[in-house]
Scaffold this active site. Structure first.
Site, PDB file in Angstrom:
ATOM      1  N   LYS A   1       7.174   1.859  -1.578  1.00 30.55           N
ATOM      2  CA  LYS A   1       7.441   0.435  -1.757  1.00 30.55           C
ATOM      3  C   LYS A   1       6.969  -0.039  -3.136  1.00 30.55           C
ATOM      4  CE  LYS A   1       7.504  -0.807   3.103  1.00 30.55           C
ATOM      5  NZ  LYS A   1       6.992  -1.673   4.147  1.00 30.55           N
ATOM      6  N   LYS A  16       0.813  -1.221   0.000  1.00 30.13           N
ATOM      7  CA  LYS A  16       0.000   0.000   0.000  1.00 30.13           C
ATOM      8  C   LYS A  16       0.842   1.265   0.000  1.00 30.13           C
ATOM      9  CE  LYS A  16      -3.770  -2.379   2.143  1.00 30.13           C
ATOM     10  NZ  LYS A  16      -4.320  -2.880   3.341  1.00 30.13           N
ATOM     11  N   GLU A  17       2.069   1.182   0.479  1.00 30.60           N
ATOM     12  CA  GLU A  17       2.918   2.363   0.569  1.00 30.60           C
ATOM     13  C   GLU A  17       3.498   2.700  -0.812  1.00 30.60           C
ATOM     14  OE1 GLU A  17       3.323  -0.411   2.277  1.00 30.60           O
ATOM     15  OE2 GLU A  17       3.047   0.047   4.396  1.00 30.60           O
ATOM     16  N   PRO A  18       3.296   3.936  -1.276  1.00 29.28           N
ATOM     17  CA  PRO A  18       3.756   4.312  -2.623  1.00 29.28           C
ATOM     18  C   PRO A  18       5.264   4.115  -2.839  1.00 29.28           C
ATOM     19  CG  PRO A  18       2.275   5.977  -1.775  1.00 29.28           C
ATOM     20  CD  PRO A  18       2.537   5.018  -0.656  1.00 29.28           C
TER      21      PRO A  18
END
Length: 182
Positions: free
Chosen positions: A136, A132-134
């Site tokens: 990553k 979910k983390e951009p």
């Protein structure tokens, strides 16, 4: 790859219970399968506060000798077992900074030579769920883009990363119930 097979056979031999000769093979396979199933269960378990995702299952299989502690062997395991592993955990594990070598090998396992960018991207994301983390997502897509350009040298290198990242973000927006069309 042959080391994994050899370690699997060694594990089966060392964990065989004394049983009748006609039942010995099925018991050997059962012990190996049970250990592998437990490793997958531990990989799939989502622990609160565990940002690496799946690392407990990988450590379990390495400790039993069913998996070599190399980036290549771990990547092959994730790739070959992606149908029975939690794809979100695969994405978390690969995007963690400690798993960079695994990520590089995992990306390289995809057969995307002479594929369009969309086909290659579809093949890539069918083995994992992007985190979910951009940042990553960006790291995974960057490695994908580098590999895609290496195996498809005639493609435009300038646009592939931007296109791949845009496709992923558009897909997320399309399937996100919180996103409202304006």
């Amino acid at each position: 790859m042959q080391d994994i097979q050899q370690k699997s056979e060694d594990f089966v031999r060392s964990h065989t219970l004394a049983v009748s000769p006609e039942n010995k093979l099925s018991r050997k396979l059962t012990n190996y399968q049970l250990a592998l199933r437990e490793g997958k269960r531990r990989f799939n378990a989502q622990r609160t506060g565990q940002e690496e995702g799946g690392s407990e299952g990988i450590r379990y299989l390495i400790n039993l000798g069913l998996l070599n502690d190399t980036s290549e062997d771990i990547a092959v395991f994730l790739f070959q077992n992606s149908a029975s592993l939690n794809k979100e955990q695969i994405g978390k594990y690969l995007s963690h900074h400690k798993s960079r070598g695994v990520m590089l090998h995992f990306v390289g396992l995809h057969e995307i030579k002479d594929c369009s960018l969309l086909e290659a991207l579809r093949q890539f994301v069918q083995h994992l769920t992007l985190p979910k983390e951009p940042h990553k997502v960006y790291n995974l897509m960057e490695q994908f883009e580098l590999y895609f350009n290496r195996v498809n040298p005639k493609r435009s290198k300038d646009t592939s990363m931007g296109m791949a990242f845009s496709l992923v973000m558009l897909s997320n927006n399309l399937h996100n119930p919180k996103f409202k069309e304006k």
